[in-house]
Design a protein around this motif. Structure first.
Motif, PDB file in Angstrom:
ATOM      1  N   SER B  82       0.536  -1.416  -0.441  1.00 32.68           N
ATOM      2  CA  SER B  82      -0.145  -0.408   0.147  1.00 32.68           C
ATOM      3  C   SER B  82       0.606   1.580  -0.311  1.00 32.68           C
ATOM      4  O   SER B  82       2.140   1.352   0.279  1.00 32.68           O
ATOM      5  N   SER B  83       0.332   2.391  -0.430  1.00 33.58           N
ATOM      6  CA  SER B  83       1.193   3.630  -0.356  1.00 33.58           C
ATOM      7  C   SER B  83       1.664   3.876   0.736  1.00 33.58           C
ATOM      8  O   SER B  83       3.238   4.435   0.881  1.00 33.58           O
ATOM      9  N   HIS B  86       4.932   1.020   1.796  1.00 37.56           N
ATOM     10  CA  HIS B  86       5.803   1.784   0.939  1.00 37.56           C
ATOM     11  C   HIS B  86       6.516   2.941   0.931  1.00 37.56           C
ATOM     12  O   HIS B  86       8.178   2.881   1.113  1.00 37.56           O
ATOM     13  N   GLN B  87       5.472   4.416   1.456  1.00 40.89           N
ATOM     14  CA  GLN B  87       6.944   5.115   1.093  1.00 40.89           C
ATOM     15  C   GLN B  87       7.179   4.808   2.906  1.00 40.89           C
ATOM     16  O   GLN B  87       8.599   5.600   2.525  1.00 40.89           O
ATOM     17  N   PRO B 102       4.777  -0.954  -5.139  1.00 36.00           N
ATOM     18  CA  PRO B 102       3.308  -0.715  -4.461  1.00 36.00           C
ATOM     19  C   PRO B 102       1.879  -1.208  -5.451  1.00 36.00           C
ATOM     20  O   PRO B 102       2.102  -1.673  -5.990  1.00 36.00           O
ATOM     21  N   GLY B 106      -3.577   1.347  -4.662  1.00 39.42           N
ATOM     22  CA  GLY B 106      -3.621   2.776  -4.450  1.00 39.42           C
ATOM     23  C   GLY B 106      -2.995   4.419  -5.947  1.00 39.42           C
ATOM     24  O   GLY B 106      -3.564   5.027  -4.761  1.00 39.42           O
ATOM     25  N   GLN B 107      -2.413   3.761  -6.656  1.00 36.15           N
ATOM     26  CA  GLN B 107      -2.284   4.553  -7.907  1.00 36.15           C
ATOM     27  C   GLN B 107      -3.152   5.775  -8.142  1.00 36.15           C
ATOM     28  O   GLN B 107      -4.153   4.973  -8.607  1.00 36.15           O
TER      29      GLN B 107
END
Lengths: 1047, 108
Positions: B82-83, B86-87, B102, B106-107
């Motif tokens: 998930s964003s 991942h971040q 990713p 979520g993109q």
């Protein structure tokens, strides 16, 4: 340095260099403004500064300072000889080079280790007119970042480090442990990292894989993680961000490879700070030293804590004289004690007391520094920030000469910087937005310092978008910082003050400058620590003013002593609005309970009450009025009567039950409270955000107390700010006004139904003229009044103090002769009784002090008075009104003074910014103001104020008459002052008519009224009112008039 | 809490993680991973399509799995991350050692 002489010379060189550097920034900025049309005097001045610093550095072997000074000198020489023009790039480079020079001068011992290559290359490149490819090398050159323990944490390129510093200012090495610093604090890594990422750039991050082991190993208790973090958040605030990380694990990466632990800087700062109070504050609150650590870490931006002070020789002479005087007095006292001569002991002790006071005042003078020392840095700060945010901002600074204690000045620097940054970033809108709203393209920030009521006031004003109070409140609600119930009870001022809460930001976007919700809380905390208050005034679309009031000094503060349960406490006078004695018979009408809070009704306002004994956890006691014995106070509410039968759970004998019944009968009598001793002493405290009443057992006198710091063991007690040793050797703790309110979770109850009810009543009263009057007596049966805002002091005097010369009376007052007036001088009234308790009401008329003779008792009241300007009108009496049951004469002291002393009706006061005005003749440069006011009393007062300030006044009784007059004198009138509530045509209708008339629409209109809640102001703004002023503060009115007059 | 689902193909296993990887889930997942490694798995893919929360102990578990697999020359990867997670992992520079892709959901 080989000997003390060398050391002294070096200190002198450092002090002189700092003086040179103090004004360089503004000179360079002026050079930038002048551009190619250079002012040689200015360039020469800057050149000489660089030259002097360079010359001295060579002498002391400070090679890097010398080298950089030399390179700067070369560039300035080129500018001087007009070979290059000082464009913004060149000025920028010079500013940065001087920053570096300043940093080296401040840390001269380590200056030879500073890497100045970048500056040398750039300045040399500029000199040879070929800019170097300086970055090529630095990209390849790797720098080791080590922990304070010497472990290599990261290797980054010098270029990256430089860029990070350029963009974010500070680079930190943070050693985190995911288990201890995050997991065990009940947080998730993302929650924490999201915050970090919002506040800066994560340059590098390294999780220690080896420390975690494999699946076969036992679960580890540590997950170490190193962060290289670049941020604009300076070291004083960085702990708000890394709140769970031990301080020792956060280090500022200073040079290419020498991180400085904040803790170490703190220790160093502790040594440097001069005042004991400050030192202790360093220990008590980590934020304060870190502030200073920040100053050390980034000398370019912040004030350096100086360890030397230049003192005028005359002042030193005075001190020497006073010291001699002190020795003499001591000798006399010793001699008198030996002789046991009581009269001499008394005289000598008075002399010691007098000399001590003078000595104290003179020593305080040595610590006073002009506030310009910190205000001068703001042109640069605003220039840089405005340019970074693509805004155009004009900065105006007034009152640079205002003096303030050195330690306060140092503490004020960073909060002010933060507020100015906020003004640039949040306050001033983007130029396009401003233009779309009809505002000037360039925004304006004004810094103003002045003295008022024994305090120093610093204002930071902007003409930006203002603070959206609702947005602030909603943001606080959303973030769970306050509850909905509490929000409902909050006043507008309290809602505005929410911006000082930790973690609150209403900025739509986070920028490099501000808007992360980190900072304003620290600003407030730091100002609180300086004993200051912050008021916020804001008008949507018009701008915001932060007004900081500070004591002149922190070392000795005037305070009121109060006591509870025989313990004495000190309350700084800066926080005290007034003292109220609620007598026993008033308790029932003036004390109420709203929700679960006890309140005092004060001039139709609800003042929440706080019992000092309760908030400090001391037992409540009350004094038996007959025996003086201290007994436990069993009252549940303050308005309850003190009686042993009040407690419903107390077992009573049959006789006592009988007496209880008898007492209940007596309770039916409304006037049952009579004993003076059962009254209440309430100190009304103003925190800047709210007012509350502090109930104490006893009020004592006011004293100038010497502030001593609290020990470590009390540093969590937010209720106290310090302690003081009293004359009798006992210790009194100094109460923290905000801390007490916070500890008791007090709110103002402004939003409660009862407050609305009182407000409605007040609004009804305001339809009449609301006046604050000083009541006094002339002849025993004659009650008189003057407007309180005219009164400076009331002095008790004895008949013998009155001196007669011819037909004039005077008295000696503060080394001068004070003319004494009496109502009898001009009006047919009675004589003041011979046996009366005489007072002199001291007032200032046209800048001259006069005294009005009066008899006791005197009282202050605020009343909605219907003024009769006919029945009792005579010279010296402007009118009359019924107050209570008495007809009260409204005394016109100005009129008496004109008749007796020959004061002119209109003498220009000529303040500095005032335009020259001489005689009130139309059309000859005299400014004419039209005044619309239906109340004869107010019309007279305002006319006098305006005329005394040199204006010509045209007055009218209502809006319609004013409009007619205005049309008749259209070309002459420069400004309109109007009441709102008027018959025939209201002030708002009048204003709308002005705005609708092309010939008049340009006129500024000041609404002068008693109605001024948010809604009234909004209605005024909608009608076209330029400024809103509350009746009737002379100084504020005149200031507003001056500010709004067309240029 | 949703149990992780394991699919094994030879020396590779795919584990679909539950919604959370927090202290309460870590012991179970560790024991599952150990069993897989003991049975010869050297490549593990964490399918993170359902995962929306990870605490410090979860990160510790990921690293321990990576370290164990590295010892047998194997590898760990994460997909559908998930964003937010991942971040976070990228901020911690874990993507330098653990391959991760990713989530596409979520993109955009």
């Amino acid at each position: 340095m080989t000997n003390s002489e060398d050391f002294e010379e070096l200190q002198m060189y450092i002090a002189e260099s700092r003086e040179h550097l103090a004004t360089i920034e503004n000179d360079l900025l002026d050079m930038e403004v002048a551009g190619a049309a250079i002012d040689e005097t200015l360039v020469n001045k800057v050149f000489r500064a660089a030259h002097s610093i360079k010359g001295g550095a060579g002498f002391f072997g400070l090679k890097k300072i010398q080298e950089l000074g030399h390179k700067i000198e070369n560039v300035l020489d080129l500018i001087r000889s007009r070979k290059i023009a000082p464009n913004p790039e060149i000025i920028n480079l010079l500013l940065l080079s001087f920053d570096c020079l300043r940093m080296m001068v401040n840390d001269h011992a380590g200056s030879n280790q500073v890497d100045i290559t970048e500056f040398v290359v750039s300045l040399s490149g500029l000199t040879s007119s070929v800019l170097p490819e300086k970055q090529k090398e630095s990209i390849k050159k790797m720098v080791d970042i080590k922990t304070p323990a010497g472990r290599l944490a990261f290797q980054v390129s010098e270029f990256d480090l430089a860029i990070a510093r350029e963009h974010e200012e500070y680079v930190y090495l943070v050693q985190l442990d995911l288990i201890h610093d995050i997991h065990q604090r009940g947080k998730t890594p993302w929650e924490v990292f999201k915050n970090y990422l919002a506040c800066g750039t994560l340059m590098e991050c390294e999780l220690n894989f080896d420390a975690i082991g494999t699946l076969d190993d036992e679960s580890t208790n540590v997950i170490p993680l190193d962060l290289l973090f670049a941020s604009i958040v300076d070291p004083s605030f960085i702990h708000s961000l890394f709140e769970d990380v031990p301080q020792k694990n956060i280090t500022v990466v200073q040079g290419p490879a020498n991180p400085q632990p904040l803790l170490k800087q703190q220790v160093e700062v502790q040594v440097e700070v001069e005042v004991e109070v400050q030192k202790e504050k360093v220990k008590v609150e980590p934020a304060a030293p870190v502030f200073m650590a920040a100053a050390e870490a980034e000398p370019a931006r912040a004030q350096v804590v100086e360890d030397t002070l230049r003192v005028n020789v005359n002042l030193l002479e005075n001190l020497m004289n006073l010291a001699s005087e002190m020795v003499l007095s001591r000798n006399q006292l010793q001699n008198a004690i030996q002789r046991n001569d009581m009269q001499s002991i008394k005289t000598s002790s008075q002399r010691v007391s007098l000399t001590t006071s003078e000595l104290q005042e003179t020593i305080m003078l040595t610590r006073m520094q002009p506030i310009g020392n910190i205000l001068n840095k703001f042109p640069r700060v605003v220039r840089d920030l405005a340019s970074a945010s693509s805004k155009e901002i004009i900065l105006e600074i007034y009152g640079k000469d205002v003096e303030i204690d050195k330690s306060l000045l140092e503490g004020l620097s960073d909060p002010l910087t933060h507020m100015v940054r906020n003004a640039v970033d949040h306050g001033i809108e983007d130029p396009q937005v401003r233009q779309a709203q009809g505002k000037k393209w360039a925004g304006k920030i004004t810094l103003r310092a002045y003295h008022a009521a024994g305090q120093v006031v610093v204002e930071i004003s902007d003409d930006g978008k203002g603070i959206d109070t609702q947005k602030v409140a909603q943001s606080a609600l959303k973030k769970g910082l306050i509850t909905e119930e509490k929000l409902k009870l909050m006043s507008e001022a309290e809602k505005r003050a929410l911006i000082f809460m930790a973690g609150l930001s209403t900025a739509d976007k986070i920028t490099d400058i501000s808007g992360r919700g980190v900072g304003m809380d620290v600003v407030k905390t730091n100002l609180d620590r300086l004993g200051g208050k912050v008021d916020i005034e804001t008008q949507p679309g018009k701008g915001t003013t932060f007004r900081i009031s500070l004591p002149l000094t922190l070392a000795i503060i005037p305070s009121l002593l109060v006591s509870v349960n025989e313990e004495k406490f000190a309350i700084p006078q800066i926080n005290i609005s007034e003292l109220i004695h609620v007598s026993a018979d008033q308790a029932k009408t003036r004390l109420e309970t709203v929700g679960d809070a006890e309140v005092l009704i004060l001039r139709e306002k609800l003042i929440p009450l706080l019992r000092l004994a309760d908030v400090l956890g001391m037992g409540r006691v009350c004094e038996n009025p007959d025996s003086g014995e201290l007994l436990p106070d069993r009252r549940v509410r303050l308005s309850d009567r003190r009686s042993k039968y009040s407690d419903p759970f107390l077992p009573l004998t049959p006789e006592e039950q009988e007496r209880q019944l008898a007492e209940q009968e007596r309770r039916a009598n409304p006037d049952r409270r009579f004993h003076a001793a059962s009254g209440l002493e309430i100190v009304v405290i103003n925190t800047g955000v709210m007012e509350y009443g502090l109930v104490v057992e006893e009020l004592h006198d006011t004293f100038e107390i010497v502030v001593r710091p609290l020990g470590q063991h009390l540093n969590q007690c937010i209720e106290y700010t310090g302690a003081s040793v009293l004359g009798d050797g006992r210790v009194a703790l100094i109460l923290d006004a905000s801390g007490l309110a916070e500890s008791a979770q007090l709110s103002s109850l402004v939003g409660s139904a009862r407050a609305a009810e009182l407000q409605a009543k007040q609004a009804g009263d305001l339809q009449k003229d609301l006046l604050t009057l000083l009541l006094f007596h002339n002849a025993p049966e004659e009650t008189c009044a003057v407007s309180l805002d005219m009164v400076e002091r009331i002095e008790h005097i004895d008949c013998s103090q009155i001196e007669y010369a011819g037909n004039r009376r005077t008295m000696q007052y503060r080394g001068q002769s004070l003319p004494l007036l009496s109502l009898k001088d001009t009006a047919a009234v009675g004589e003041i009784a011979e046996n009366a308790d005489l007072v002199v009401i001291v007032m200032s008329l046209d800048g001259r002090s006069v005294g009005l003779l009066a008899a006791q008792p005197v009282d202050v009241i605020e009343t909605a008075l219907a003024v009769d300007v006919v029945t009792h009108r005579q010279k010296g009496i402007s009118g009359s009104g019924i107050i209570g049951r008495d007809t009260t004469l409204l005394v016109d002291v100005h009129e008496i003074a004109v008749a007796v002393l020959g004061l002119k009706q209109a003498e220009p006061a000529a303040p500095a910014e005032q335009k020259p005005r001489t005689q009130p003749q139309p059309g000859q440069g005299v400014i004419t103001i039209l005044l619309a006011e239906d109340s004869g009393f107010f019309r007279n007062q305002v006319t006098k104020y305006l005329e005394a300030d040199g204006y010509r006044v045209l007055a009218a009784e209502d809006g319609q008459a004013a409009l007619d007059l205005l049309r008749k004198h259209a070309g002459e009138v420069s400004l309109v002052v109007t009441d709102i509530e008027m018959p025939v045509m209201t002030g708002l209708e009048f204003t709308r008519s002005i705005r609708a008339d092309a010939a008049l629409a340009h006129l500024p209109v000041i609404a002068l009224t008693t109605l001024a809640d948010e809604g009234d102001i909004a209605a005024g703004v909608a009608a076209g009112v330029t400024a809103y002023e509350i009746k009737l503060d002379k100084e504020v009115l005149l200031r507003t008039v001056r500010q709004n007059l067309p240029a | 809490m949703t149990e992780p689902q394991v699919t094994r193909t030879g020396a590779q296993a795919t584990i679909i993680l539950g919604e959370k990887l927090v202290a309460a889930d870590v012991p179970g997942l560790k024991s599952e991973l150990k069993q897989l490694l003991d049975s010869g798995v050297i490549s593990i893919v964490f399918d993170c399509s359902r995962l929306d929360m990870m605490d410090s102990t979860g990160i510790g578990c990921l690293v321990a799995a990576h370290n164990s697999l590295a010892k047998v020359d194997g590898g760990l990867s994460m997909t559908q991350v998930s964003s937010d997670i991942h971040q976070l992992l990228c901020s911690m520079r874990l993507d330098r050692r653990i391959k991760m892709t990713p989530s596409t959901a979520g993109q955009g």
